[in-house]
Motif scaffolding. Sequence first.
Motif, short mmCIF file in Angstrom:
data_model
loop_
_atom_site.label_atom_id
_atom_site.label_comp_id
_atom_site.label_asym_id
_atom_site.label_seq_id
_atom_site.Cartn_x
_atom_site.Cartn_y
_atom_site.Cartn_z
N PRO A 63 0.81 -1.23 0.00
CA PRO A 63 0.00 0.00 0.00
C PRO A 63 0.84 1.28 0.00
CG PRO A 63 0.06 -0.93 2.20
CD PRO A 63 0.79 -1.90 1.32
N ASP A 64 1.92 1.30 -0.78
CA ASP A 64 2.78 2.48 -0.80
C ASP A 64 2.89 3.13 -2.17
OD1 ASP A 64 4.25 0.54 -2.09
OD2 ASP A 64 6.10 0.85 -0.95
N TRP A 65 2.00 2.76 -3.08
CA TRP A 65 2.09 3.31 -4.43
C TRP A 65 1.63 4.77 -4.45
CZ3 TRP A 65 1.58 0.81 -9.72
CH2 TRP A 65 2.45 -0.30 -9.81
N LYS A 66 2.34 5.56 -5.26
CA LYS A 66 1.97 6.95 -5.48
C LYS A 66 1.92 7.21 -6.98
CE LYS A 66 4.11 8.57 -1.18
NZ LYS A 66 5.13 9.46 -0.58
N GLY A 67 0.95 8.00 -7.41
CA GLY A 67 0.81 8.31 -8.82
C GLY A 67 -0.65 8.34 -9.23
N PHE A 68 -0.89 8.23 -10.53
CA PHE A 68 -2.24 8.32 -11.07
C PHE A 68 -2.41 7.34 -12.23
CE2 PHE A 68 -1.27 12.53 -9.43
CZ PHE A 68 -2.43 12.92 -8.79
N TYR A 69 -3.67 7.04 -12.55
CA TYR A 69 -3.93 6.36 -13.81
C TYR A 69 -5.25 6.85 -14.37
CZ TYR A 69 -7.34 3.19 -11.58
OH TYR A 69 -8.42 2.67 -10.93
N ILE A 70 -5.36 6.79 -15.69
CA ILE A 70 -6.64 7.00 -16.38
C ILE A 70 -7.00 5.71 -17.08
CG2 ILE A 70 -6.46 9.50 -16.67
CD1 ILE A 70 -5.48 9.00 -19.54
N ILE A 71 -8.28 5.47 -17.22
CA ILE A 71 -8.76 4.30 -17.93
C ILE A 71 -9.98 4.75 -18.74
CG2 ILE A 71 -10.12 3.55 -15.91
CD1 ILE A 71 -9.60 0.64 -16.83
N PHE A 72 -10.02 4.39 -20.03
CA PHE A 72 -11.06 4.95 -20.88
C PHE A 72 -11.36 4.02 -22.05
CE2 PHE A 72 -6.92 6.49 -22.11
CZ PHE A 72 -6.88 6.38 -23.49
N SER A 73 -12.54 4.18 -22.60
CA SER A 73 -12.97 3.35 -23.73
C SER A 73 -12.65 4.04 -25.05
CB SER A 73 -14.49 3.11 -23.65
OG SER A 73 -15.19 4.31 -23.88
N GLU A 74 -12.63 3.25 -26.10
CA GLU A 74 -12.45 3.77 -27.45
C GLU A 74 -13.55 4.79 -27.78
OE1 GLU A 74 -10.74 3.96 -31.31
OE2 GLU A 74 -10.14 2.34 -29.96
N ASP A 75 -14.79 4.46 -27.41
CA ASP A 75 -15.92 5.35 -27.71
C ASP A 75 -15.78 6.69 -26.99
OD1 ASP A 75 -17.07 3.50 -29.38
OD2 ASP A 75 -18.50 2.76 -27.89
N PHE A 76 -15.33 6.66 -25.74
CA PHE A 76 -15.17 7.91 -25.00
C PHE A 76 -14.16 8.81 -25.70
CE2 PHE A 76 -12.99 10.66 -22.01
CZ PHE A 76 -14.05 11.29 -21.36
N TYR A 77 -13.03 8.23 -26.10
CA TYR A 77 -11.98 9.03 -26.71
C TYR A 77 -12.44 9.62 -28.05
CZ TYR A 77 -7.66 10.30 -29.04
OH TYR A 77 -6.70 10.99 -29.71
N ARG A 78 -13.14 8.84 -28.85
CA ARG A 78 -13.48 9.27 -30.20
C ARG A 78 -14.70 10.18 -30.26
NH1 ARG A 78 -13.55 4.00 -33.91
NH2 ARG A 78 -13.93 5.55 -35.54
N ASN A 79 -15.47 10.25 -29.20
CA ASN A 79 -16.69 11.05 -29.19
C ASN A 79 -16.37 12.54 -29.34
OD1 ASN A 79 -19.14 12.27 -28.75
ND2 ASN A 79 -19.64 11.09 -26.94
N THR A 80 -16.69 13.10 -30.49
CA THR A 80 -16.49 14.51 -30.85
C THR A 80 -15.03 14.92 -31.01
OG1 THR A 80 -16.32 15.51 -28.62
CG2 THR A 80 -18.54 15.09 -29.50
N LEU A 81 -14.09 14.01 -30.80
CA LEU A 81 -12.69 14.40 -30.87
C LEU A 81 -11.98 13.85 -32.09
CD1 LEU A 81 -10.34 15.83 -29.42
CD2 LEU A 81 -9.83 13.68 -28.27
N SER A 82 -12.22 12.59 -32.43
CA SER A 82 -11.45 11.97 -33.50
C SER A 82 -12.30 10.97 -34.26
CB SER A 82 -10.23 11.26 -32.91
OG SER A 82 -9.54 10.55 -33.91
N GLN A 83 -12.13 10.93 -35.56
CA GLN A 83 -12.79 9.93 -36.38
C GLN A 83 -11.92 8.69 -36.56
OE1 GLN A 83 -16.03 10.26 -37.34
NE2 GLN A 83 -15.85 12.06 -36.01
N LYS A 84 -10.68 8.76 -36.13
CA LYS A 84 -9.77 7.64 -36.26
C LYS A 84 -9.78 6.79 -35.01
CE LYS A 84 -6.36 9.82 -39.34
NZ LYS A 84 -4.93 10.17 -39.48
#
Length: 302
Positions: free
Chosen positions: A89-110
């Motif tokens: 229990p000594d980890w420090k930092g961050f992470y993000i986790i996301f779906s393909e659909d979330f990323y592409r929504n209004t931002l990218s067609q690729k």
Amino acid sequence: MKHFSTLREYCEGIQISAPKWDGFDIRSFEDNMKTVRQQMPPFKHEFYAVAIKLDGGGFAKTGNYSTENLNVTIFFNSPYQILQWDIPPDWKGFYIIFSEDFYRNTLSQKRITEQYPFLLAYRTAPISLTEKEAEPITKMFMDMFEEHAMDLPTGKTIIRHYIHIMLHKVARNYTSAAVDGTSYNERSQDLHLVSRFKSLLEIGFHPDQAYDELRPHQVQYYADKLSLHPNHFNAVIKRITDISASEHIYRHILSLAKSKLLNTDKSVKEIAFELYYNYPNHFAIFFKKQMGMTPSQYRKSV
């Protein structure tokens, strides 16, 4: 092996609080350590993740690579990769986790892997950073963390842009050294091939297309499109993603079929033809083999 298909299932499985959004989540390791399972056996999920570990013992393992004995590290994983960890229990930092659909929504067609092919790399090692290199990336995680916490109407759009910029910054640090005897250029070619396959797979099931002999259900169809022998094509796909080309096709068809069964009133026969089956009973046999029930039974059960 446990498989998490939603972020809610993933959070419940690792024993942290439920996510606020369906397609995106951000956490600090310090907050997670209060409840998270410190030993997690191998599992898979259906999301992209980028993490920066600033400190901590034990290890997190993605594919064949581990953070063990690494200090400041950025690491990532893509859908269906095998993950596991054993951490104190000594980890420090961050992470993000996301779906393909979330990323592409209004931002990218690729597709995301067309822009950042290193996210497909099943054998990509974590990137060790100096403290100075980690500073701007950590700052971006902190900014996203604050934006997510505010949960304002434009927050999702802002976070999509943060992800886009962060992935560009991560790409700068991506090593060009050989890994497992394979050069970066060779891996990049393979990753590009996988990305093209996924694009063809998505396009192949768009409506109102004409097919003569080969159809988008068949590995040979994609191998021909990519001018490759099907055995070589399949070997590359499996080496990079850990599952065969045919399994990718099955999963895509099943996802489309389930969506049509649940969200439309079309008959099973109509859905079969929309998925380019010549004979509806072939679609029904496929669906039952995958789901353990007929399409009609599935529609009634959900």
